[in-house]
Design an enzyme around this catalytic site. Structure first.
Site, PDB file in Angstrom:
ATOM      1  N   TYR A 156       0.811  -1.232   0.000  1.00 19.98           N
ATOM      2  CA  TYR A 156       0.000   0.000   0.000  1.00 19.98           C
ATOM      3  C   TYR A 156       0.846   1.285   0.000  1.00 19.98           C
ATOM      4  CZ  TYR A 156      -3.388   3.374   2.076  1.00 19.98           C
ATOM      5  OH  TYR A 156      -4.157   4.466   2.384  1.00 19.98           O
TER       6      TYR A 156
HETATM    7  N1  LIG Z   1      -8.897   6.272   7.024  1.00 21.25           N
HETATM    8  C1  LIG Z   1      -7.620   6.534   7.138  1.00 21.25           C
HETATM    9  O1  LIG Z   1      -7.019   6.360   8.246  1.00 21.25           O
HETATM   10  C2  LIG Z   1      -6.843   7.083   5.976  1.00 21.25           C
HETATM   11  C3  LIG Z   1      -5.579   7.605   6.233  1.00 21.25           C
HETATM   12  C4  LIG Z   1      -4.828   8.122   5.186  1.00 21.25           C
HETATM   13  C5  LIG Z   1      -5.333   8.114   3.909  1.00 21.25           C
HETATM   14  N2  LIG Z   1      -6.556   7.603   3.670  1.00 21.25           N
HETATM   15  C6  LIG Z   1      -7.021   7.617   2.280  1.00 21.25           C
HETATM   16  O2  LIG Z   1      -8.232   8.346   2.197  1.00 21.25           O
HETATM   17  C7  LIG Z   1      -9.045   7.812   1.178  1.00 21.25           C
HETATM   18  C8  LIG Z   1     -10.414   7.469   1.737  1.00 21.25           C
HETATM   19  O3  LIG Z   1     -10.248   6.567   2.816  1.00 21.25           O
HETATM   20  P1  LIG Z   1     -11.426   6.223   3.827  1.00 21.25           P
HETATM   21  O4  LIG Z   1     -10.788   5.915   5.119  1.00 21.25           O
HETATM   22  O5  LIG Z   1     -12.490   7.237   3.754  1.00 21.25           O
HETATM   23  O6  LIG Z   1     -11.904   4.843   3.189  1.00 21.25           O
HETATM   24  P2  LIG Z   1     -13.334   4.103   3.237  1.00 21.25           P
HETATM   25  O7  LIG Z   1     -13.027   2.672   3.036  1.00 21.25           O
HETATM   26  O8  LIG Z   1     -14.106   4.551   4.440  1.00 21.25           O
HETATM   27  O9  LIG Z   1     -14.043   4.694   1.938  1.00 21.25           O
HETATM   28  C9  LIG Z   1     -13.470   4.494   0.681  1.00 21.25           C
HETATM   29  C10 LIG Z   1     -14.560   4.514  -0.364  1.00 21.25           C
HETATM   30  O10 LIG Z   1     -13.933   4.309  -1.638  1.00 21.25           O
HETATM   31  C11 LIG Z   1     -14.723   3.390  -2.376  1.00 21.25           C
HETATM   32  N3  LIG Z   1     -13.874   2.691  -3.335  1.00 21.25           N
HETATM   33  C12 LIG Z   1     -12.852   1.843  -3.076  1.00 21.25           C
HETATM   34  N4  LIG Z   1     -12.345   1.361  -4.216  1.00 21.25           N
HETATM   35  C13 LIG Z   1     -13.054   1.930  -5.230  1.00 21.25           C
HETATM   36  C14 LIG Z   1     -13.015   1.824  -6.643  1.00 21.25           C
HETATM   37  N5  LIG Z   1     -12.154   1.002  -7.245  1.00 21.25           N
HETATM   38  N6  LIG Z   1     -13.881   2.566  -7.379  1.00 21.25           N
HETATM   39  C15 LIG Z   1     -14.774   3.372  -6.769  1.00 21.25           C
HETATM   40  N7  LIG Z   1     -14.882   3.498  -5.442  1.00 21.25           N
HETATM   41  C16 LIG Z   1     -14.025   2.789  -4.670  1.00 21.25           C
HETATM   42  C17 LIG Z   1     -15.287   2.435  -1.334  1.00 21.25           C
HETATM   43  O11 LIG Z   1     -16.452   1.759  -1.802  1.00 21.25           O
HETATM   44  C18 LIG Z   1     -15.578   3.390  -0.181  1.00 21.25           C
HETATM   45  O12 LIG Z   1     -16.891   3.898  -0.214  1.00 21.25           O
HETATM   46  C19 LIG Z   1      -8.286   6.609   0.604  1.00 21.25           C
HETATM   47  O13 LIG Z   1      -7.573   6.973  -0.540  1.00 21.25           O
HETATM   48  C20 LIG Z   1      -7.337   6.244   1.724  1.00 21.25           C
HETATM   49  O14 LIG Z   1      -6.186   5.582   1.252  1.00 21.25           O
HETATM   50  C21 LIG Z   1      -7.331   7.094   4.671  1.00 21.25           C
END
Ligand SMILES: NC(=O)c1ccc[n+]([C@@H]2O[C@H](COP(=O)([O-])OP(=O)(O)OC[C@H]3O[C@@H](n4cnc5c(N)ncnc54)[C@H](O)[C@@H]3O)[C@@H](O)[C@H]2O)c1
Length: 259
Positions: A156
């Site tokens: 990742y």
């Molecule tokens: N939550 C954390 O701690 C965190 C920290 C740093 C970065 N991020 C980044 O923030 C972003 C959002 O994370 P989150 O925690 O809200 O995740 P989450 O899992 O709560 O939500 C992610 C959403 O993206 C959608 N998704 C995933 N793959 C997809 C695809 N191929 N096509 C369309 N939709 C897709 C999922 O269905 C989901 O609704 C991501 O890029 C993640 O890497 C999250």
């Protein structure tokens, strides 16, 4: 209502929950029109319908960012429904964690397809529209995994490092065309993704407590705190911010070790 994003027409990926949904709520509060996509049809419809009803426009459709052809059609539909796009938020992403030597080709490809190629598919489809509009903004939701590594999270962080590289590259390529490309790097954020991460440990409660203990302020971010920064970064309040990354992690990544 403040109107910090009046006239902005924004495509947001992964908008059915978590950070993407928080950003969608925050930008419509600031008077933007949005087109939301997510691969989770049910959740997307439920949340997007709740957002409708104000003066702003909210469109949505189920789409998978890894399908480049489908994304081209989505961008066409978004422009028809809410008007010519002038901003893209590449938020959709997913954890793919493995031991390096046990990582299968399928896991490797899934990781890079979702966390890197998906953002490129959307950028490639939207950039010609931004050029037609004489400018615009792309915001990539990266992670502190874009410049630091947590052991046992391979591959990742590699994809997030590359997403930061793509941010810098596209930011430079299109700077003279009035297009800003930036990244936002959240640390831990309280979303389903974080819960799934803690649940991957034998003792999820202990894993969560350890995460909190590592943070200088003893807590992690809320999705709304990330969304507030996203509003600023796609607004006209930072016209010279380009090809860079804003970290929001409560100080975690600059800490040598917890006190
Ligand atoms: N939550 C954390 O701690 C965190 C920290 C740093 C970065 N991020 C980044 O923030 C972003 C959002 O994370 P989150 O925690 O809200 O995740 P989450 O899992 O709560 O939500 C992610 C959403 O993206 C959608 N998704 C995933 N793959 C997809 C695809 N191929 N096509 C369309 N939709 C897709 C999922 O269905 C989901 O609704 C991501 O890029 C993640 O890497 C999250």
């Amino acid at each position: 209502m403040s109107k910090r994003l009046s006239g902005k027409r924004i495509l947001i990926t992964g908008a059915a929950q978590g950070i993407g949904l928080a950003i969608a709520k925050a930008v419509v509060r600031e008077d933007a029109s949005v087109f939301l996509i997510d691969r989770d049809d049910v959740l997307l419809r439920e949340e997007a319908e709740k957002l409708k009803g104000g003066e702003y426009h909210v469109g949505y459709i189920r789409a998978d960012i890894t399908d480049a052809k489908a994304i081209l059609a989505v961008v066409e539909q978004a422009c028809t429904e809410i008007g010519p796009l002038n901003a893209l938020i590449n938020n959709a992403g997913a954890n793919v964690f493995s031991e390096p030597l046990e990582t299968t080709d399928e896991e490797w490809n899934r990781c890079f397809d979702i966390n890197l190629k998906g953002a490129w598919n959307c950028s490639k489809a939207v950039l010609p529209r931004l050029l037609e509009q004489d400018g615009g903004v792309i915001l990539n939701i990266a992670s502190t995994h874009a410049f630091t590594i947590i052991p046992h999270t391979f591959p990742y962080p590699l994809a997030k490092h590359a997403l930061l590289g793509m941010t810098k590259s596209l930011g430079l390529e299109y700077a003279a065309k009035n297009i800003r490309v930036n990244a936002l790097a959240p640390g831990y954020v309280a979303t389903q993704k974080a819960i799934d991460y803690w649940n991957s440990f034998p003792d999820p409660a202990a894993a969560k407590a350890e995460t909190m203990r590592l943070h200088p302020g003893g807590r992690i971010a809320t999705p709304e705190e990330i969304a507030m920064a996203a509003v600023f970064m796609i607004s006209d309040e930072c016209p010279f911010m380009n090809a860079t990354c804003l970290t929001i992690d409560g100080g975690l990544s600059v800490q040598q070790h917890p006190a």
